[in-house]
Design a protein around this motif. Structure first.
Motif, PDB file in Angstrom:
ATOM      1  N   GLY A  45      30.258 112.346 130.763  1.00 32.93           N
ATOM      2  CA  GLY A  45      29.798 112.304 129.381  1.00 32.93           C
ATOM      3  C   GLY A  45      28.541 113.118 129.163  1.00 32.93           C
ATOM      4  O   GLY A  45      28.270 113.583 128.053  1.00 32.93           O
ATOM      5  N   PHE A  46      27.778 113.317 130.226  1.00 33.29           N
ATOM      6  CA  PHE A  46      26.538 114.060 130.122  1.00 33.29           C
ATOM      7  C   PHE A  46      26.751 115.570 130.245  1.00 33.29           C
ATOM      8  O   PHE A  46      25.888 116.347 129.840  1.00 33.29           O
ATOM      9  N   VAL A  47      27.884 115.974 130.801  1.00 36.30           N
ATOM     10  CA  VAL A  47      28.150 117.401 130.964  1.00 36.30           C
ATOM     11  C   VAL A  47      28.217 118.098 129.607  1.00 36.30           C
ATOM     12  O   VAL A  47      27.784 119.247 129.453  1.00 36.30           O
ATOM     13  N   ALA A  48      28.751 117.401 128.599  1.00 33.56           N
ATOM     14  CA  ALA A  48      28.877 117.987 127.260  1.00 33.56           C
ATOM     15  C   ALA A  48      27.568 117.941 126.481  1.00 33.56           C
ATOM     16  O   ALA A  48      27.469 118.553 125.405  1.00 33.56           O
ATOM     17  N   ARG A  49      26.571 117.249 126.997  1.00 31.39           N
ATOM     18  CA  ARG A  49      25.354 117.055 126.213  1.00 31.39           C
ATOM     19  C   ARG A  49      24.581 118.351 125.931  1.00 31.39           C
ATOM     20  O   ARG A  49      24.077 118.515 124.813  1.00 31.39           O
ATOM     21  N   PRO A  50      24.456 119.288 126.882  1.00 32.46           N
ATOM     22  CA  PRO A  50      23.760 120.532 126.521  1.00 32.46           C
ATOM     23  C   PRO A  50      24.450 121.288 125.385  1.00 32.46           C
ATOM     24  O   PRO A  50      23.781 121.870 124.523  1.00 32.46           O
ATOM     25  N   ALA A 219      12.010 125.520 126.867  1.00 34.05           N
ATOM     26  CA  ALA A 219      13.151 124.681 127.236  1.00 34.05           C
ATOM     27  C   ALA A 219      13.094 124.298 128.711  1.00 34.05           C
ATOM     28  O   ALA A 219      13.444 123.172 129.093  1.00 34.05           O
ATOM     29  N   LEU A 220      12.640 125.226 129.580  1.00 34.11           N
ATOM     30  CA  LEU A 220      12.503 124.929 131.003  1.00 34.11           C
ATOM     31  C   LEU A 220      11.466 123.835 131.229  1.00 34.11           C
ATOM     32  O   LEU A 220      11.658 122.949 132.070  1.00 34.11           O
ATOM     33  N   ARG A 221      10.377 123.868 130.486  1.00 34.85           N
ATOM     34  CA  ARG A 221       9.368 122.819 130.605  1.00 34.85           C
ATOM     35  C   ARG A 221       9.958 121.454 130.245  1.00 34.85           C
ATOM     36  O   ARG A 221       9.707 120.453 130.911  1.00 34.85           O
ATOM     37  N   ALA A 222      10.737 121.437 129.155  1.00 34.99           N
ATOM     38  CA  ALA A 222      11.372 120.191 128.734  1.00 34.99           C
ATOM     39  C   ALA A 222      12.349 119.695 129.798  1.00 34.99           C
ATOM     40  O   ALA A 222      12.432 118.492 130.078  1.00 34.99           O
ATOM     41  N   PHE A 223      13.100 120.611 130.392  1.00 33.53           N
ATOM     42  CA  PHE A 223      14.051 120.276 131.457  1.00 33.53           C
ATOM     43  C   PHE A 223      13.344 119.609 132.640  1.00 33.53           C
ATOM     44  O   PHE A 223      13.767 118.549 133.125  1.00 33.53           O
ATOM     45  N   LEU A 224      12.255 120.205 133.098  1.00 31.66           N
ATOM     46  CA  LEU A 224      11.530 119.665 134.250  1.00 31.66           C
ATOM     47  C   LEU A 224      10.850 118.343 133.912  1.00 31.66           C
ATOM     48  O   LEU A 224      10.835 117.417 134.725  1.00 31.66           O
ATOM     49  N   ALA A 334       7.208 112.056 122.232  1.00 29.47           N
ATOM     50  CA  ALA A 334       6.164 112.857 121.585  1.00 29.47           C
ATOM     51  C   ALA A 334       5.790 114.046 122.460  1.00 29.47           C
ATOM     52  O   ALA A 334       5.676 115.185 121.978  1.00 29.47           O
ATOM     53  N   MET A 335       5.629 113.813 123.762  1.00 28.84           N
ATOM     54  CA  MET A 335       5.232 114.870 124.679  1.00 28.84           C
ATOM     55  C   MET A 335       6.268 115.999 124.710  1.00 28.84           C
ATOM     56  O   MET A 335       5.914 117.179 124.624  1.00 28.84           O
ATOM     57  N   ILE A 336       7.531 115.650 124.801  1.00 33.30           N
ATOM     58  CA  ILE A 336       8.562 116.673 124.924  1.00 33.30           C
ATOM     59  C   ILE A 336       8.738 117.430 123.602  1.00 33.30           C
ATOM     60  O   ILE A 336       9.045 118.623 123.589  1.00 33.30           O
ATOM     61  N   SER A 337       8.519 116.759 122.476  1.00 29.98           N
ATOM     62  CA  SER A 337       8.602 117.434 121.185  1.00 29.98           C
ATOM     63  C   SER A 337       7.415 118.362 120.964  1.00 29.98           C
ATOM     64  O   SER A 337       7.554 119.448 120.386  1.00 29.98           O
ATOM     65  N   GLU A 338       6.243 117.948 121.439  1.00 25.32           N
ATOM     66  CA  GLU A 338       5.027 118.742 121.263  1.00 25.32           C
ATOM     67  C   GLU A 338       5.040 120.041 122.072  1.00 25.32           C
ATOM     68  O   GLU A 338       4.224 120.929 121.837  1.00 25.32           O
ATOM     69  N   ILE A 339       5.971 120.162 123.009  1.00 27.14           N
ATOM     70  CA  ILE A 339       6.113 121.410 123.774  1.00 27.14           C
ATOM     71  C   ILE A 339       6.528 122.556 122.861  1.00 27.14           C
ATOM     72  O   ILE A 339       6.139 123.706 123.065  1.00 27.14           O
ATOM     73  N   PHE A 340       7.302 122.240 121.787  1.00 29.06           N
ATOM     74  CA  PHE A 340       7.958 123.269 120.975  1.00 29.06           C
ATOM     75  C   PHE A 340       7.304 123.445 119.610  1.00 29.06           C
ATOM     76  O   PHE A 340       6.935 122.469 118.966  1.00 29.06           O
ATOM     77  N   PRO A 341       7.244 124.707 119.111  1.00 27.85           N
ATOM     78  CA  PRO A 341       6.932 124.928 117.694  1.00 27.85           C
ATOM     79  C   PRO A 341       8.077 124.402 116.821  1.00 27.85           C
ATOM     80  O   PRO A 341       9.196 124.204 117.287  1.00 27.85           O
ATOM     81  N   THR A 342       7.794 124.198 115.533  1.00 26.19           N
ATOM     82  CA  THR A 342       8.748 123.534 114.633  1.00 26.19           C
ATOM     83  C   THR A 342      10.013 124.342 114.378  1.00 26.19           C
ATOM     84  O   THR A 342      11.108 123.784 114.298  1.00 26.19           O
ATOM     85  N   LYS A 343       9.900 125.673 114.276  1.00 29.36           N
ATOM     86  CA  LYS A 343      10.974 126.492 113.709  1.00 29.36           C
ATOM     87  C   LYS A 343      12.314 126.316 114.409  1.00 29.36           C
ATOM     88  O   LYS A 343      13.354 126.170 113.763  1.00 29.36           O
ATOM     89  N   LYS A 344      12.327 126.332 115.751  1.00 29.06           N
ATOM     90  CA  LYS A 344      13.579 126.150 116.493  1.00 29.06           C
ATOM     91  C   LYS A 344      13.470 124.982 117.468  1.00 29.06           C
ATOM     92  O   LYS A 344      14.089 124.964 118.523  1.00 29.06           O
ATOM     93  N   SER A 354      18.747 117.996 127.197  1.00 29.91           N
ATOM     94  CA  SER A 354      20.115 117.651 127.605  1.00 29.91           C
ATOM     95  C   SER A 354      20.437 118.161 129.002  1.00 29.91           C
ATOM     96  O   SER A 354      21.108 117.464 129.780  1.00 29.91           O
ATOM     97  N   MET A 355      19.981 119.354 129.353  1.00 31.73           N
ATOM     98  CA  MET A 355      20.215 119.863 130.704  1.00 31.73           C
ATOM     99  C   MET A 355      19.539 118.977 131.738  1.00 31.73           C
ATOM    100  O   MET A 355      20.109 118.688 132.800  1.00 31.73           O
ATOM    101  N   GLY A 356      18.321 118.522 131.447  1.00 28.72           N
ATOM    102  CA  GLY A 356      17.631 117.612 132.365  1.00 28.72           C
ATOM    103  C   GLY A 356      18.368 116.303 132.530  1.00 28.72           C
ATOM    104  O   GLY A 356      18.461 115.754 133.634  1.00 28.72           O
ATOM    105  N   THR A 357      18.922 115.815 131.423  1.00 28.58           N
ATOM    106  CA  THR A 357      19.664 114.556 131.486  1.00 28.58           C
ATOM    107  C   THR A 357      20.949 114.704 132.279  1.00 28.58           C
ATOM    108  O   THR A 357      21.344 113.811 133.028  1.00 28.58           O
ATOM    109  N   VAL A 358      21.641 115.855 132.120  1.00 25.67           N
ATOM    110  CA  VAL A 358      22.873 116.106 132.879  1.00 25.67           C
ATOM    111  C   VAL A 358      22.583 116.124 134.379  1.00 25.67           C
ATOM    112  O   VAL A 358      23.224 115.428 135.176  1.00 25.67           O
ATOM    113  N   VAL A 359      21.599 116.927 134.770  1.00 28.39           N
ATOM    114  CA  VAL A 359      21.328 117.140 136.193  1.00 28.39           C
ATOM    115  C   VAL A 359      20.747 115.902 136.847  1.00 28.39           C
ATOM    116  O   VAL A 359      21.123 115.529 137.965  1.00 28.39           O
ATOM    117  N   PHE A 360      19.829 115.230 136.146  1.00 27.98           N
ATOM    118  CA  PHE A 360      19.073 114.155 136.792  1.00 27.98           C
ATOM    119  C   PHE A 360      19.427 112.746 136.314  1.00 27.98           C
ATOM    120  O   PHE A 360      19.156 111.782 137.023  1.00 27.98           O
TER     121      PHE A 360
END
Length: 407
Positions: A45-50, A219-224, A334-344, A354-360
């Motif tokens: 079920g997690f494979v489809a998450r990304p 995105a890599l920061r969020a993954f780790l 909050a921490m993972i959202s604050e990594i990113f600017p708003t636009k994307k 999602s990639m972090g959740t799939v792998v780990f």
């Protein structure tokens, strides 16, 4: 939060009835092999998450956070009810596990969009000085969803005979999705769009974009960051009842009632730690959580055995580690959202998370059972978590504190 709770109830109940699903969809002469197959399907079920994270993230960034949340919710409800209606392997043969995997993949697609959309929606509504508290309600929603799933299964295992639960009772939690589905849809249809998204849409081309390489770096920061968060979340909220039954020989009713009680405390701790993170920062709580798992996990679990276990002891151990989990999970959205600017933010948070959740995360129950069987020791998955805690703590030390940044 309520919509997120209902969606995570749908997603989580599979883990709580994995033992029954194993016998109906993956018959085998080996009970361990059947359970491994069922837990692997939980991970599928997690494979489809990304894919869902990117797809619904794009919808959130283009059409709005609200639209993304409505569509992901409806998709989850449909897949959950379908799982409760599927014929067993004994009825339709190999088609049964194929359809089960398909329904689980559909759930994963919806969950990928749901998680990112809900995090972004809550944190953007929180505003400066309250993002930790607001974001913590994302995890409250997840916790309440797991709590509802655990409560329903605990009630069923108490009220039904073992034979009835095994034969047909396991379907009830899935079919309840048909009852709660319309409620979540009505709730989400009537919410407002976030102020940050409205501001970006009104600014249009005036808001500069970043190079793709920059977005992928975020995105890599969020993954780790999500690695350890996913491991401890899925171990303690989905696999621990299975651990209690298999390794400590507690009854299924005791395992699920303890899980339900500790989840109840967990959802109250999350806003507390989210609020504290708005005052003292996110990183001190993350480091304290990693240290708690690294220092206490092995000594505590090494003293648990069939000979000295009791309901009170198991409850105390669950409370201790769920507290460490809440310490991490409360400020994490909050921490993972604050990594990113708003636009994307929606698109690339969805991808990294999602990639972090799939792998780990998704395969944590499978990995835990496999390690236990491979090394013939119930402590093998405990060592896995300790290693993850040490690595995660070291990585978090390198991250910037974002609690007091202005949005």
């Amino acid at each position: 939060m309520i919509g997120h709770s209902l969606e995570w109830y749908d997603f989580a109940v599979y883990a709580f009835v994995a033992t029954q699903i194993a016998s109906h969809f993956f018959p085998s002469s080996s009970g361990t092999a059947s359970l491994l197959a069922a837990l692997a399907t939980f991970g599928v079920g997690f494979v489809a998450r990304p894919i869902g994270g990117v797809l619904f993230g794009r919808v959130a960034d283009s059409s709005g956070r609200r639209t993304s949340l409505i569509v992901s919710y409806v998709l989850m409800a449909i897949a959950t009810v379908a799982m409760g209606l599927l014929p067993s392997y004994q009825s339709i043969g190999i088609l049964a596990p194929i359809l089960l995997v398909a329904a689980r993949l559909l759930q994963g697609l919806a969950a990928g969009g749901e998680v990112a959309g809900a995090i972004v929606f809550l944190v953007e509504w929180g505003g400066n000085g309250r993002r930790g508290l607001a974001g913590s309600f994302h995890q409250v929603g997840s916790g309440v969803g797991f709590l509802l799933g655990s409560l329903v299964v605990a009630l069923l295992t108490t009220l039904l005979s073992t034979e009835a639960m095994q034969e047909w009772g396991w379907r009830i939690p899935f079919l309840l999705g048909a009852v709660i589905g319309p409620l979540g849809y009505l709730l989400r249809r009537n919410v407002d769009e976030t102020p940050e998204f409205v501001k970006i849409k009104e600014s249009g081309a005036a808001v500069p974009d970043l190079a793709m390489s920059e977005w992928l770096r975020f995105a890599l920061r969020a993954f780790l960051f999500n690695a350890f968060w996913s491991i401890i979340f899925y171990f303690f909220l989905t696999y621990l009842p299975t651990y209690a039954q298999r390794e400590l020989h507690l009854s299924s009713a005791v395992a699920f009632w303890v899980s339900t009680a500790t989840l109840f405390g967990y959802v109250f701790l999350l806003p507390l730690f989210g609020h504290i993170s708005d005052r003292v920062g996110r990183k001190p709580l993350f480091i304290a959580s990693c240290l708690g798992f690294a220092v206490f996990l092995y000594p505590v679990f090494s003293h648990l055995s069939v000979d000295n276990i009791s309901t009170a002891t198991y409850f105390g151990v669950s409370v201790l580690f769920v507290t460490f989990l809440a310490m991490f999970a409360g400020p994490a959205p909050a921490m993972i959202s604050e990594i990113f600017p708003t636009k994307k933010r929606g698109t690339f948070l969805g991808l990294g998370y999602s990639m972090g959740t799939v792998v780990f995360g998704g395969f944590t129950p499978f990995i835990a059972l496999w390690l236990t069987d491979k090394f013939a020791s119930p402590l093998a998955p405990i060592v896995y978590i300790i290693v993850a805690a040490v690595i995660s703590g070291a990585y978090i030390l390198t991250l910037k504190e974002t609690a007091h940044d202005q949005s």
